[in-house]
Design a protein around this motif. Structure first.
Motif, PDB file in Angstrom:
ATOM      1  N   LEU A 379      33.527 -28.426  20.940  1.00 38.57           N
ATOM      2  CA  LEU A 379      33.798 -28.661  19.522  1.00 38.57           C
ATOM      3  C   LEU A 379      34.704 -29.874  19.342  1.00 38.57           C
ATOM      4  N   SER A 380      35.699 -29.998  20.209  1.00 40.45           N
ATOM      5  CA  SER A 380      36.624 -31.114  20.105  1.00 40.45           C
ATOM      6  C   SER A 380      35.910 -32.447  20.313  1.00 40.45           C
ATOM      7  N   VAL A 381      35.022 -32.505  21.302  1.00 43.63           N
ATOM      8  CA  VAL A 381      34.278 -33.739  21.553  1.00 43.63           C
ATOM      9  C   VAL A 381      33.371 -34.065  20.376  1.00 43.63           C
ATOM     10  N   ALA A 382      32.701 -33.030  19.850  1.00 45.73           N
ATOM     11  CA  ALA A 382      31.802 -33.251  18.712  1.00 45.73           C
ATOM     12  C   ALA A 382      32.568 -33.791  17.504  1.00 45.73           C
ATOM     13  N   LEU A 383      33.741 -33.203  17.243  1.00 45.34           N
ATOM     14  CA  LEU A 383      34.527 -33.657  16.095  1.00 45.34           C
ATOM     15  C   LEU A 383      35.160 -35.022  16.348  1.00 45.34           C
ATOM     16  N   LEU A 384      35.581 -35.280  17.576  1.00 44.81           N
ATOM     17  CA  LEU A 384      36.146 -36.596  17.891  1.00 44.81           C
ATOM     18  C   LEU A 384      35.100 -37.691  17.686  1.00 44.81           C
ATOM     19  N   LEU A 385      33.878 -37.467  18.207  1.00 45.34           N
ATOM     20  CA  LEU A 385      32.818 -38.451  18.037  1.00 45.34           C
ATOM     21  C   LEU A 385      32.457 -38.615  16.564  1.00 45.34           C
ATOM     22  N   THR A 386      32.481 -37.495  15.839  1.00 46.49           N
ATOM     23  CA  THR A 386      32.230 -37.569  14.399  1.00 46.49           C
ATOM     24  C   THR A 386      33.286 -38.423  13.712  1.00 46.49           C
ATOM     25  N   GLY A 387      34.552 -38.154  14.031  1.00 43.53           N
ATOM     26  CA  GLY A 387      35.634 -38.924  13.432  1.00 43.53           C
ATOM     27  C   GLY A 387      35.558 -40.395  13.790  1.00 43.53           C
ATOM     28  N   PHE A 388      35.275 -40.685  15.062  1.00 40.85           N
ATOM     29  CA  PHE A 388      35.190 -42.070  15.514  1.00 40.85           C
ATOM     30  C   PHE A 388      34.055 -42.796  14.797  1.00 40.85           C
ATOM     31  N   ALA A 389      32.872 -42.155  14.755  1.00 42.16           N
ATOM     32  CA  ALA A 389      31.720 -42.783  14.101  1.00 42.16           C
ATOM     33  C   ALA A 389      31.969 -42.952  12.602  1.00 42.16           C
ATOM     34  N   CYS A 390      32.528 -41.916  11.965  1.00 41.45           N
ATOM     35  CA  CYS A 390      32.817 -42.010  10.529  1.00 41.45           C
ATOM     36  C   CYS A 390      33.804 -43.128  10.239  1.00 41.45           C
ATOM     37  N   ALA A 391      34.807 -43.268  11.097  1.00 47.29           N
ATOM     38  CA  ALA A 391      35.834 -44.282  10.873  1.00 47.29           C
ATOM     39  C   ALA A 391      35.250 -45.688  10.946  1.00 47.29           C
ATOM     40  N   TYR A 392      34.436 -45.952  11.987  1.00 49.27           N
ATOM     41  CA  TYR A 392      33.937 -47.328  12.080  1.00 49.27           C
ATOM     42  C   TYR A 392      32.856 -47.609  11.044  1.00 49.27           C
ATOM     43  N   VAL A 393      32.106 -46.578  10.637  1.00 51.55           N
ATOM     44  CA  VAL A 393      31.132 -46.789   9.561  1.00 51.55           C
ATOM     45  C   VAL A 393      31.858 -47.086   8.255  1.00 51.55           C
ATOM     46  N   ALA A 394      32.893 -46.303   7.957  1.00 47.39           N
ATOM     47  CA  ALA A 394      33.654 -46.520   6.722  1.00 47.39           C
ATOM     48  C   ALA A 394      34.315 -47.896   6.719  1.00 47.39           C
ATOM     49  N   MET A 395      34.898 -48.280   7.840  1.00 48.11           N
ATOM     50  CA  MET A 395      35.577 -49.584   7.898  1.00 48.11           C
ATOM     51  C   MET A 395      34.592 -50.742   7.824  1.00 48.11           C
ATOM     52  N   SER A 396      33.365 -50.515   8.305  1.00 48.15           N
ATOM     53  CA  SER A 396      32.361 -51.578   8.209  1.00 48.15           C
ATOM     54  C   SER A 396      31.936 -51.827   6.773  1.00 48.15           C
ATOM     55  N   MET A 397      32.263 -50.894   5.869  1.00 47.84           N
ATOM     56  CA  MET A 397      31.898 -51.033   4.465  1.00 47.84           C
ATOM     57  C   MET A 397      33.014 -51.651   3.629  1.00 47.84           C
ATOM     58  N   VAL A 398      34.116 -52.028   4.289  1.00 49.47           N
ATOM     59  CA  VAL A 398      35.215 -52.681   3.582  1.00 49.47           C
ATOM     60  C   VAL A 398      34.779 -54.077   3.154  1.00 49.47           C
ATOM     61  N   GLU A 399      34.912 -54.373   1.870  1.00 48.93           N
ATOM     62  CA  GLU A 399      34.521 -55.675   1.335  1.00 48.93           C
ATOM     63  C   GLU A 399      35.715 -56.627   1.208  1.00 48.93           C
TER      64      GLU A 399
END
Length: 453
Positions: A379-399
């Motif tokens: 569960l920890s790995v799944a959530l860590l990867l989720t957090g990591f992927a969400c973070a870089y996707v969100a930051m890639s949308m910074v204008e």
């Protein structure tokens, strides 16, 4: 022997309504090398929420495990019964936010009612947008900065959860995190020569991380195993009487209203997954000319509506929400698919072979006794990867600086105060800082959001 198809055609199956059923061994061939590793990985990852189900639903391990097996059945059903092209999964970015929501409720019936309402609300939303075809228009109406803020909320909630968990098994979790992140995202690792060993460990990053973490956990005493023999007998009657809508009743209208903001947020995350899946499939379709990959957003919406609805009316809700794609597995499958028909005859063979053994393995007590101690790690790995992927996707949308600040604020509010606050604060910030006519950032995204139905 799996049925053959004409060159460049959609893989054959049995049509029923908007769906196509493909029977393993008849329409889809077997790939023995994928069965065991895929089954174990899916079982460990899906089962990792079992302790949380026990905690928030106030049920026994046996009931929680049975609920998980039913969840896996509907995951596998996406490929076999509904004929959707994606490797099904859960809407993982929604899990940390969902956990934050149920954490404010009393464990037991109150949580079960809330998640029952959430499942039914999400099923209704999927059905509505699938039937009307308005999913793309709705997605375009939601400002990109608000989408990014919601995604960032998933990242913040995931990291917050895992930092709280870290003191319980620091050496084991840090090992799992470091190895998995290294194999998936390390630039030096990607620059190494593409040997068979590298391809194997990169394609099974979560599994490799779990194996090394298990060794560290045993050495440090953070993990221990006790092997049990026999078969798991699901307590169907107890599960039904404890969780089913037919036993505990339909949630009140107030409960449905309370989960509506979270349901809207989950739909936004799910539609983003569909766009990711569409992009992956287009890349595969350009390489494999022997099969036409039938991507159909309407069918995907119907399948998601059915999976979430049937989960509730058969046995009860889960903490995971049924989602269109498990991105990590989908990427692995597509890379194998691109190697040609001898490696993978059809795109449907990937998820079927990777998933189908998970359910039989879930009835073997030796397997359960081995993977149960690994639940917190998986569960920890799944959530860590989720957090990591969400973070870089969100930051890639910074204008610009304004949107960057807004994304962080919306994410923090969503993670700490809930979906309703996140959506509300996001809309207010958008009006105040960008304005109702500030559509330039959305226009730049229109080409990326072409209709996939």
């Amino acid at each position: 022997m799996a049925k053959k198809r004409e060159y460049g055609a959609i893989h054959p199956g049995i049509k029923w309504g908007p769906f196509t059923m493909r029977i393993p061994g008849v329409h889809i061939g077997w790939t023995p090398s994928q069965l065991f590793q895929g089954g174990l990985l899916l079982l460990a990852t899906s089962g990792s929420v079992t302790p949380l189900v026990m905690q928030y639903f106030d049920v026994s391990f046996e009931v929680a495990w049975t609920l998980g097996l039913i969840f896996l059945f509907f995951v596998v059903a996406q490929t076999i019964f509904f004929g959707d092209v994606y490797a099904a999964g859960a809407i993982t970015p929604a899990l940390p936010i969902t956990l934050a929501f149920v954490g404010t409720l009393t464990p037991g019936v109150e949580v079960i009612h809330a998640l029952t309402a959430l499942y039914l609300m999400c099923a209704l939303i999927f059905l509505f947008f699938g039937a009307t075809g308005l999913g793309l228009k709705f997605n375009q109406l939601v400002p990109n900065v608000l989408k990014a803020g919601i995604i960032m909320g998933g990242a913040v909630a995931a990291f917050r959860t895992e930092l709280d968990r870290l003191p319980t098994m620091p050496f084991t979790l840090v090992t799992a995190w470091a190895i998995t992140l290294f194999l998936l995202y390390s630039l030096p690792f990607k620059q190494l020569s593409s040997t068979k060993l590298k391809i194997f460990v990169a394609g099974n990053a979560m599994l490799v991380g779990l194996v090394f973490a298990t060794g560290v956990g045993l050495l440090t005493g953070e993990l221990s195993f006790s092997l049990t023999w026999g078969f798991f007998i699901p307590p169907i009657a107890e599960t039904f009487s404890t969780l089913s809508i037919w036993s505990i009743g339909v949630p009140s209208w107030g409960v449905f209203l309370s989960v509506l903001p979270l349901a809207i947020l989950i739909y936004i995350l799910a539609f983003s997954d569909l766009l990711i899946g569409d992009t992956l499939m287009k890349g595969a379709d350009q390489i494999r000319k022997d099969e036409k990959i039938d991507v159909n957003a309407t069918r995907s919406h119907y399948a998601l509506a059915a999976r979430n609805f049937l989960q509730v009316i058969t046995v009860g809700p889960m903490l995971w929400m049924h989602g269109p794609i498990w991105v990590g597995v989908q990427v692995f499958i597509i890379e194998r698919y691109k190697q040609g028909r001898k490696i993978m005859d059809t795109i449907f063979a990937g998820p079927m072979n990777f998933y189908i053994l998970a359910i039989p393995l879930g009835f073997l007590l030796p397997v359960i006794s081995i993977i149960t101690p690994l639940f917190p790690v998986a569960l920890s790995v799944a959530l860590l990867l989720t957090g990591f992927a969400c973070a870089y996707v969100a930051m890639s949308m910074v204008e610009d600086q304004t949107t960057g600040g807004m994304i962080l604020i919306i994410g923090m509010v969503t993670a700490f105060l809930g979906a309703a606050w996140g959506l509300g604060v996001g809309l207010v910030l958008y009006i105040l800082l960008i304005g109702l006519t500030g559509k330039k950032e959305e226009k730049r995204k229109m080409e990326a959001d072409k209709e996939i139905s």
